[in-house]
Design a protein around this motif. Structure first.
Motif, PDB file in Angstrom:
ATOM      1  N   VAL A   5      16.598 -62.359 -18.540  1.00  0.00           N
ATOM      2  CA  VAL A   5      16.748 -63.189 -17.566  1.00  0.00           C
ATOM      3  C   VAL A   5      15.257 -63.105 -16.739  1.00  0.00           C
ATOM      4  CG1 VAL A   5      17.834 -63.885 -15.262  1.00  0.00           C
ATOM      5  CG2 VAL A   5      19.205 -62.921 -17.367  1.00  0.00           C
ATOM      6  N   VAL A   6      14.675 -64.086 -16.751  1.00  0.00           N
ATOM      7  CA  VAL A   6      13.192 -64.038 -16.122  1.00  0.00           C
ATOM      8  C   VAL A   6      13.325 -64.958 -14.590  1.00  0.00           C
ATOM      9  CG1 VAL A   6      12.079 -63.493 -18.201  1.00  0.00           C
ATOM     10  CG2 VAL A   6      12.392 -65.737 -17.234  1.00  0.00           C
ATOM     11  N   GLY A   7      14.326 -65.528 -14.445  1.00  0.00           N
ATOM     12  CA  GLY A   7      14.416 -66.315 -13.159  1.00  0.00           C
ATOM     13  C   GLY A   7      15.928 -66.644 -12.811  1.00  0.00           C
ATOM     14  N   ARG A   8      16.101 -66.702 -11.420  1.00  0.00           N
ATOM     15  CA  ARG A   8      17.797 -66.794 -11.272  1.00  0.00           C
ATOM     16  C   ARG A   8      17.753 -67.688  -9.788  1.00  0.00           C
ATOM     17  NH1 ARG A   8      21.432 -64.538  -8.030  1.00  0.00           N
ATOM     18  NH2 ARG A   8      23.728 -64.467  -9.283  1.00  0.00           N
ATOM     19  N   THR A   9      18.111 -68.692  -9.757  1.00  0.00           N
ATOM     20  CA  THR A   9      18.460 -69.590  -8.512  1.00  0.00           C
ATOM     21  C   THR A   9      20.008 -69.806  -8.313  1.00  0.00           C
ATOM     22  OG1 THR A   9      18.258 -71.734  -9.492  1.00  0.00           O
ATOM     23  CG2 THR A   9      16.504 -70.687  -8.815  1.00  0.00           C
ATOM     24  N   VAL A  10      20.364 -69.959  -6.995  1.00  0.00           N
ATOM     25  CA  VAL A  10      22.010 -70.193  -6.800  1.00  0.00           C
ATOM     26  C   VAL A  10      21.967 -71.435  -5.917  1.00  0.00           C
ATOM     27  CG1 VAL A  10      23.742 -69.322  -5.580  1.00  0.00           C
ATOM     28  CG2 VAL A  10      22.469 -67.562  -6.796  1.00  0.00           C
ATOM     29  N   ASP A  11      22.644 -72.141  -6.414  1.00  0.00           N
ATOM     30  CA  ASP A  11      22.883 -73.666  -5.826  1.00  0.00           C
ATOM     31  C   ASP A  11      24.403 -73.793  -5.120  1.00  0.00           C
ATOM     32  OD1 ASP A  11      23.106 -76.164  -4.741  1.00  0.00           O
ATOM     33  OD2 ASP A  11      22.694 -77.304  -6.736  1.00  0.00           O
ATOM     34  N   THR A  12      24.462 -73.510  -3.741  1.00  0.00           N
ATOM     35  CA  THR A  12      25.699 -73.703  -3.033  1.00  0.00           C
ATOM     36  C   THR A  12      26.278 -74.854  -2.887  1.00  0.00           C
ATOM     37  OG1 THR A  12      24.936 -73.174  -1.048  1.00  0.00           O
ATOM     38  CG2 THR A  12      25.417 -71.119  -2.495  1.00  0.00           C
ATOM     39  N   GLU A  13      25.155 -76.015  -2.952  1.00  0.00           N
ATOM     40  CA  GLU A  13      25.653 -77.332  -2.457  1.00  0.00           C
ATOM     41  C   GLU A  13      25.691 -78.446  -3.410  1.00  0.00           C
ATOM     42  OE1 GLU A  13      26.167 -77.743   0.748  1.00  0.00           O
ATOM     43  OE2 GLU A  13      25.787 -75.416   1.187  1.00  0.00           O
ATOM     44  N   GLY A  14      25.315 -78.219  -4.753  1.00  0.00           N
ATOM     45  CA  GLY A  14      25.236 -79.132  -5.464  1.00  0.00           C
ATOM     46  C   GLY A  14      26.785 -79.944  -6.152  1.00  0.00           C
ATOM     47  N   VAL A  15      27.632 -79.107  -6.290  1.00  0.00           N
ATOM     48  CA  VAL A  15      28.757 -79.113  -6.776  1.00  0.00           C
ATOM     49  C   VAL A  15      29.653 -80.158  -5.776  1.00  0.00           C
ATOM     50  CG1 VAL A  15      31.099 -78.436  -7.601  1.00  0.00           C
ATOM     51  CG2 VAL A  15      28.928 -77.397  -8.254  1.00  0.00           C
ATOM     52  N   GLY A  16      30.200 -81.200  -6.200  1.00  0.00           N
ATOM     53  CA  GLY A  16      31.087 -82.003  -5.211  1.00  0.00           C
ATOM     54  C   GLY A  16      29.998 -82.749  -4.307  1.00  0.00           C
ATOM     55  N   GLN A  17      28.747 -83.001  -4.705  1.00  0.00           N
ATOM     56  CA  GLN A  17      27.938 -83.730  -4.158  1.00  0.00           C
ATOM     57  C   GLN A  17      28.417 -84.863  -3.193  1.00  0.00           C
ATOM     58  OE1 GLN A  17      24.467 -82.397  -4.354  1.00  0.00           O
ATOM     59  NE2 GLN A  17      23.634 -83.792  -2.954  1.00  0.00           N
ATOM     60  N   LEU A  18      28.993 -85.678  -3.679  1.00  0.00           N
ATOM     61  CA  LEU A  18      29.956 -86.874  -3.134  1.00  0.00           C
ATOM     62  C   LEU A  18      31.251 -87.324  -3.706  1.00  0.00           C
ATOM     63  CD1 LEU A  18      26.998 -89.680  -2.817  1.00  0.00           C
ATOM     64  CD2 LEU A  18      28.125 -88.668  -0.745  1.00  0.00           C
ATOM     65  N   ILE A  19      32.054 -87.736  -2.984  1.00  0.00           N
ATOM     66  CA  ILE A  19      33.334 -87.725  -3.296  1.00  0.00           C
ATOM     67  C   ILE A  19      33.816 -88.993  -2.823  1.00  0.00           C
ATOM     68  CG2 ILE A  19      35.830 -87.008  -3.607  1.00  0.00           C
ATOM     69  CD1 ILE A  19      35.077 -83.976  -3.060  1.00  0.00           C
ATOM     70  N   TYR A  20      34.038 -90.225  -3.717  1.00  0.00           N
ATOM     71  CA  TYR A  20      34.037 -91.491  -3.243  1.00  0.00           C
ATOM     72  C   TYR A  20      35.435 -92.122  -3.942  1.00  0.00           C
ATOM     73  CZ  TYR A  20      29.403 -92.518  -1.487  1.00  0.00           C
ATOM     74  OH  TYR A  20      28.262 -92.609  -0.679  1.00  0.00           O
ATOM     75  N   THR A  21      36.129 -92.976  -3.006  1.00  0.00           N
ATOM     76  CA  THR A  21      36.958 -93.959  -3.154  1.00  0.00           C
ATOM     77  C   THR A  21      36.723 -95.332  -2.781  1.00  0.00           C
ATOM     78  OG1 THR A  21      39.680 -94.320  -3.562  1.00  0.00           O
ATOM     79  CG2 THR A  21      38.643 -93.837  -1.527  1.00  0.00           C
ATOM     80  N   LYS A  22      37.556 -96.441  -3.322  1.00  0.00           N
ATOM     81  CA  LYS A  22      37.311 -97.519  -3.004  1.00  0.00           C
ATOM     82  C   LYS A  22      37.799 -97.705  -1.625  1.00  0.00           C
ATOM     83  CE  LYS A  22      38.997-102.361  -3.817  1.00  0.00           C
ATOM     84  NZ  LYS A  22      39.500-102.490  -2.409  1.00  0.00           N
ATOM     85  N   SER A  23      37.217 -98.488  -0.510  1.00  0.00           N
ATOM     86  CA  SER A  23      37.479 -98.598   0.748  1.00  0.00           C
ATOM     87  C   SER A  23      38.686 -99.656   0.826  1.00  0.00           C
ATOM     88  CB  SER A  23      36.334 -99.088   1.545  1.00  0.00           C
ATOM     89  OG  SER A  23      35.325 -98.339   1.863  1.00  0.00           O
ATOM     90  N   ILE A  24      39.478 -99.529   1.720  1.00  0.00           N
ATOM     91  CA  ILE A  24      40.517-100.266   2.002  1.00  0.00           C
ATOM     92  C   ILE A  24      40.178-101.804   2.223  1.00  0.00           C
ATOM     93  CG2 ILE A  24      42.641-100.892   3.514  1.00  0.00           C
ATOM     94  CD1 ILE A  24      42.736 -97.923   3.992  1.00  0.00           C
ATOM     95  N   GLY A  25      40.563-102.748   1.445  1.00  0.00           N
ATOM     96  CA  GLY A  25      40.241-104.130   1.511  1.00  0.00           C
ATOM     97  C   GLY A  25      38.757-104.496   1.142  1.00  0.00           C
ATOM     98  N   SER A  26      37.972-103.573   0.722  1.00  0.00           N
ATOM     99  CA  SER A  26      36.596-104.069   0.232  1.00  0.00           C
ATOM    100  C   SER A  26      36.334-103.337  -0.881  1.00  0.00           C
ATOM    101  CB  SER A  26      35.610-103.913   1.518  1.00  0.00           C
ATOM    102  OG  SER A  26      35.187-102.489   1.413  1.00  0.00           O
ATOM    103  N   ASP A  27      34.795-103.806  -1.451  1.00  0.00           N
ATOM    104  CA  ASP A  27      34.478-102.994  -2.793  1.00  0.00           C
ATOM    105  C   ASP A  27      33.504-101.921  -2.081  1.00  0.00           C
ATOM    106  OD1 ASP A  27      36.140-104.769  -4.245  1.00  0.00           O
ATOM    107  OD2 ASP A  27      34.288-105.961  -4.928  1.00  0.00           O
ATOM    108  N   ARG A  28      33.200-101.664  -1.024  1.00  0.00           N
ATOM    109  CA  ARG A  28      32.451-100.538  -0.356  1.00  0.00           C
ATOM    110  C   ARG A  28      33.185 -99.269  -0.555  1.00  0.00           C
ATOM    111  NH1 ARG A  28      32.609-103.899   4.044  1.00  0.00           N
ATOM    112  NH2 ARG A  28      33.835-102.266   5.141  1.00  0.00           N
TER     113      ARG A  28
END
Length: 709
Positions: free
Chosen positions: A423-446
């Motif tokens: 192992v010659v290098g190591r990084t830790v990413d605490t933010e990348g997982v679950g970057q966005l969680i989306y569903t369809k808005s009520i009454g629209s395609d947004r």
């Protein structure tokens, strides 16, 4: 349809006496409007639990009187039954049990209208109904028909009660939805027809319950438990995949789909459910996460449980239960397939709305239910229902499967650079997982952003981890197999990797590597940049593009390095919606320190156009035309061009246009005649492919609203 049923068969007793039952009118039209079940079935009366429904008994004789002849209704479910004396008092006697009530004005010499009401905690099922008539000397019994009882989100006492009508309209009644796909940098919308009003869909959902292992193993127990939406959602979740039972869909994520249907070709649930029923409960081939989730959403909405399809971008699959994902890269930035853990660019599951009396009021509301067969839960391939609130509060011991779901949206990613077993290098990413969680808005395609409902502050305390509720498994990561080397992460060197805009097929891919030297010394670096194509749920394939150079950077300096991948360098390996993994590794030549940055993005496909005559609202059974076209945006000719159009409930089968050669700038078109066979929201789907590429390079959907007038 009023569901009038002739009652000519006597269950018991002689066919004589002062009065005989002639027929029963189930008042289908009025009941379906009152119970918000219009269009769910053409075969059965469909009503909701806890709310009265009407039926009218018509007698052969005009001499019937409730003063001389008593009436008793009997509902039957499996080997269980309950009798309801028909009461004429004007007041319902037992709100906790079944009741049959006649109000003033509902009694006539030849008929009587009865208001029947079930307990709010009744099983979701197909019930049989008997009528018993009795005088002092005679007793007659009639099997008069069947009705379907569903959950009632309009009723406050029902565990699936949803207070706002706009939410019920979206999450119960709407037969149209959107699935968000791609990457968080380039989100693609895929329409889906839930199809709960298509003929036979409700019956397929009921059959699903009848062939579940729980029902086949113990019918009596299953019927009793079916009153609970937590139980229902768990049974149905397992039945949407076929891994343990007679479930609906077989999953497949690689190889050929010639012995079935490619998951990308589905656009609605009705076709899948019809195929499952017609094949005598053989699994339909094939599904992937968005197909599994969309079919589950259909079944839940049909049964009366509010549901919505949810996409998690950068969803972690934590196979060992340590809430950490390890990824491995070479010294040159090529990602390696070494870990059983993985991160999916997107993963789709369902949220179902219900109370959780087993956990307490703080965990009521949206629950994650995931039918994609990934890991077993209590011995079967299902996941949930797990309160979204439990994930946000990091209650990893909450049932069901909270630890696995928490990791999906909030695991840490540990990226290791490997060289010659070290192992010659190591990084830790605490933010990348679950970057966005989306569903369809009520009454629209947004899109509606749900990320905040899942992701609380890291370190927030909740339930203690429970070995019974959480998925804790033996260690399967492999970082302990590698030796650490001097160097590793450099505290004085930072690197980031960004994509310029949203690349489309035929455009150059422009990338920027930003390097910051936070140390007090000048540095001589070697930059390695690597690009690999990948599936949304897998590690990348071999590299298709590489670059390296020497870089000199002064103390405190920020460098921005520009890189371009020309279309000629990727067109043989990339098609529309393909995903690219790009990684940069910087090595300090003096200290041997290495830093890593990664980015994944998807290529937008070229445009495909669908136009419907007269707009997007059409009348049922009225023929209209639709025109589909694709123009070749490339500088080269495309051989074996195929334009395909299809649409469940709008077109019979597939319609194709073909050209041997499609020249640059040339258009291929297909005109089709469309006739809708049922009301609701329907989807026209068009695809374009050619023999130069093994994949479909463009796909488009068009939403059509079908009315009855």
């Amino acid at each position: 349809m009023d569901y009038m049923q002739q009652t000519t068969q006597n269950i018991c007793g002689p066919d004589k006496g002062p009065c005989r039952l002639k027929l029963v009118n189930f008042e289908g039209h009025e009941n379906h409007i009152s119970h918000e079940t219009q269009g769910l079935s053409q075969k059965h009366l469909v009503v909701r639990r806890g709310k009265p429904f009407k039926l009218t008994l018509l007698f052969h004789s005009q001499s019937w009187s409730h003063l001389t002849e008593s009436l008793v209704l009997e509902v039957c479910l499996g080997n269980m039954s309950e009798r309801m004396p028909v009461r004429f008092s004007g007041k319902r006697s037992d709100p906790q049990g079944w009741s049959a009530q006649v109000y003033p004005g509902d009694v006539h010499p030849q008929s009587v209208t009865i208001h029947v009401c079930s307990p709010v905690q009744s099983a979701v099922a197909l019930y049989h109904l008997r009528v018993h008539m009795q005088t002092g000397q005679h007793r007659r019994s009639y099997m008069v028909g069947t009705f379907v009882l569903l959950c009632n989100p309009w009723l406050k006492d029902d565990p699936v009660y949803m207070p706002l009508d706009t939410h019920i309209e979206e999450y119960i009644k709407s037969d149209y939805g959107l699935v968000f796909m791609g990457t968080h940098l380039n989100i693609r919308r895929r329409p889906w027809s839930f199809g709960q009003y298509e003929p036979g869909v409700l019956e397929a959902c009921l059959q699903l319950l009848q062939v579940s292992p729980q029902h086949l193993g113990d019918k009596h127990k299953d019927y009793i438990l079916r009153a609970d939406p937590v139980y229902l959602s768990r049974v149905i979740c397992a039945m949407v995949n076929c891994n343990d039972d007679l479930g609906i869909l077989a999953g497949k994520w690689c190889g050929s789909y010639k012995d079935g249907v490619s998951p990308t070709e589905w656009s609605g649930s009705a076709d899948i459910l019809h195929r499952w029923v017609s094949s005598n409960c053989s699994p339909v081939r094939y599904g992937q996460c968005w197909v599994f989730a969309s079919v589950l959403c259909t079944v839940m909405r049909v049964l009366g449980i509010p549901s919505r399809v949810v996409t998690v971008f950068n969803a972690a699959h934590d196979s060992d239960g340590n809430v950490k994902i390890e990824e491995y890269y070479t010294n040159a930035g090529e990602k390696l397939n070494l870990s059983k853990d993985s991160i999916w660019n997107f993963h789709v599951w369902v949220e179902c709305w219900m109370r959780r009396p087993d956990l307490g009021a703080g965990f009521d509301g949206w629950q994650v239910v995931d039918p994609t067969p990934q890991e077993k839960s209590a011995g079967i391939f299902c996941c949930g229902p797990c309160p979204v609130a439990a994930i946000q509060r990091r209650c990893l011991g909450a049932p069901y499967d909270a630890s696995f779901i928490y990791a999906s949206v909030d695991a840490d990613v540990i990226r290791l650079i490997i060289r010659n077993g070290h192992v010659v290098g190591r990084t830790v990413d605490t933010e990348g997982v679950g970057q966005l969680i989306y569903t369809k808005s009520i009454g629209s395609d947004r899109p509606e952003n749900l990320t905040g409902t899942y992701k609380g502050k890291k370190g927030q305390k909740g339930f203690p981890k429970s070995s019974q509720a959480a998925r804790l498994k033996p260690r399967t990561n492999i970082s302990h197999l590698f030796h650490s080397s001097p160097g590793g992460t450099s505290p004085g060197l930072e690197v980031s990797l960004n994509i310029d805009g949203v690349p489309s097929v035929g455009d150059s891919i422009v990338m920027w590597v930003t390097i910051t030297n936070q140390s007090n010394s000048p540095r001589v670096l070697v930059e390695h940049l690597n690009a690999q194509v990948k599936e949304y749920n897998k590690d990348p394939q071999e590299s298709f593009w590489k670059a390296h150079r020497e870089v000199r950077i002064q103390p405190g300096e920020v460098l921005r390095l520009h890189h371009t991948i020309a279309p000629s360098e990727y067109e043989c390996v990339l098609a529309g919606d393909d995903i690219v993994n790009v990684a940069v590794v910087l090595k300090d030549m003096m200290t041997k320190e290495r830093v890593l940055a990664t980015q994944e993005f998807n290529i937008s496909p070229p445009q495909l156009t669908i136009e419907v005559e007269g707009g997007d609202t059409i009348q049922m059974k009225k023929e209209i035309t639709a025109q589909v076209s694709f123009t070749n945006p490339f500088t080269k000719s495309l051989t074996g061009a195929v334009l395909t159009v299809e649409g469940s409930g709008l077109l019979q089968g597939k319609h194709e246009a073909r050209l041997v050669v499609l020249q640059p700038g040339e258009k291929i078109e297909k005109m089709v005649s469309v006739m809708a066979t049922s009301p609701g929201t329907k989807l026209l789907m068009a695809t374009f492919s050619h023999s130069n590429s093994p994949a479909i390079i463009s796909r488009s959907f068009h939403k059509v609203s079908v009315t009855t007038d």
